[in-house]
Structure formats: structure tokens, C-alpha cells
Design a protein around this motif. Sequence first.
Motif: not given
Length: 267
Positions: A238-267
Motif C-alpha cells: 500500500l506504500k507503493g513498494i513494488g514486488l521483486r520477482k522471485r528467482p530460484p533458490p541457490p543450488a547449494e544449501s548453504a553459502s560458506l565462508a570457511p576460516p581464513v586458514s582454509n580458504r585456499e582449500k575450500v571452494h
Amino acid sequence: MTERPASALYAGHVTHLRLRPRRHRFRYRVHSLLLDLDELETLDRQLRLFSVDAFNLFSFHQQDRGDGGGAPLKSRIEAQLEAAGFSPDGGPVRLLTMPRILGWSFNPLSVFFCCRKSGDVFAILWEVDNTFGQRHAYLLPVEKTFGGEILQTCAKKFYVSPFMDLDLRYDFRVKPPKETLRIRIDASDCEGLVLRAAQFAERRELTDAALARAFLSLPLQTLSVVGGIVWEAVKLWLKGIGLRKRPPPPAESASLAPPVSNREKVH
């Protein structure tokens, strides 16, 4: 002297403040449970008004969270941590979530505090459910703190509100549950802050008396949360904020940010 259980009831409120493109604010009361996953069997045995994996006035079903698998929830979370490059040592995993009430629940956000045996939080799994029956999680290391609060950040990858763009950044600020609980989540775009969501709550011992009082004070919590989401959506429209189209969910179940020491090994 018997050590106080980590599991507890947290009574408080959630607020949402939207700044752009229209200012909009709402607030609702909420009762959450902090469940130490090592204490589930004890809680199920000792409490009459709370059950694990069974119907009761209040209940928690392990299949409601994570990937929904049949293995114990803690082992599934630890496997997810291992796969992301973390090294859990068997320390506590404590889940902040809303329980089922008379068998029904909806959790916009559930938070897993993953701890070392020392009790220090080394990772947080932010598990987000939308009203379209979809789920995505953000698994983030604990690498920055300020004044006793944990600071984390990540890109938004999952469609939650039909009134919010996907191209946003989340900034999490959380004080792990003790006598009080504070969570703040800022959603920002390239122009600055768009939305701030916050939860503040105070600890109550998890007893049958406390559960009974929580039910009497807020018997229709699940309905009020879902109904509130719908009602606030109507007001935004009612305040005039438009709807955004819903995209498919990410293929992976979780977005991962591994520990700094392991970021070169985990993708």
C-alpha cells in the motif's frame, strides 16, 4: 554444585526498520528456545510440556532444521562444518529457534552457535526460511568481535521478502546468548543501509512453569508471526513498494565462508 544447563527460554521482541525507498517499522513479541543439542535427551526426559521429536504443547523436531535428514542434528551440523573446512572438536552446538507450539511452527531465522569445548564460539550458521517453503543458510567463521559482540558479513544469496532486492550485503552483529541476547542484521546496498532487523531477549530458566507462562502470554505465537509477515507485506504494498520477482533458490544449501586458514582449500 550442579552446573546450570545451557538450554534456556529467551523472552523478548523482534523489530524491523526499513529506511528506503519508504520508511516502515514494526515490532512483535517472541519467545525463543536456546537448545544445547547435547541436552535434548535430558530436556525431553525432565520436562512435561516440552518434547523432542514428538507432539507436545512445546516441541522441537530435529528434522525441522538443517537438511532434514534422519541423523541426530548435532552430527549433521558437525558434518557440515567439516565439509566447509572447519574443525569441530565435539564442543557444544547451541541452536536459537522458535519451538513448535501444538505441533506448528515457522522460523524466519534459526541460529546455530558452534562452540569449541572451551565454550568459545568459532562459527555461526544462520539458517533462513522464507514463506515460500524454501531454506538457505550462511555458515560464517567468528573472526571479528567488538565489545563482546561477534561481527560477520556476507552477500545476500537467498530471496526472503518480495519487497527486497537480492543484490544486498548482510552485516551480522550478535551477542551470544547469556543473561541477555542481542542480534542485529543490517541489509545494505551500494547506497547504504536499507533494512535493520534486531532481536533482544532476556534469559529464563527452561522449566515447565516458564513454558506455561510463555504459552499463556503468547499462545498463538506461530500464527502471529506468519500473520504479521502477511500484514506487513500488505502495508508495504500500500506504500507503493513494488514486488521483486522471485528467482530460484541457490543450488547449494548453504553459502560458506570457511576460516581464513582454509580458504585456499575450500571452494
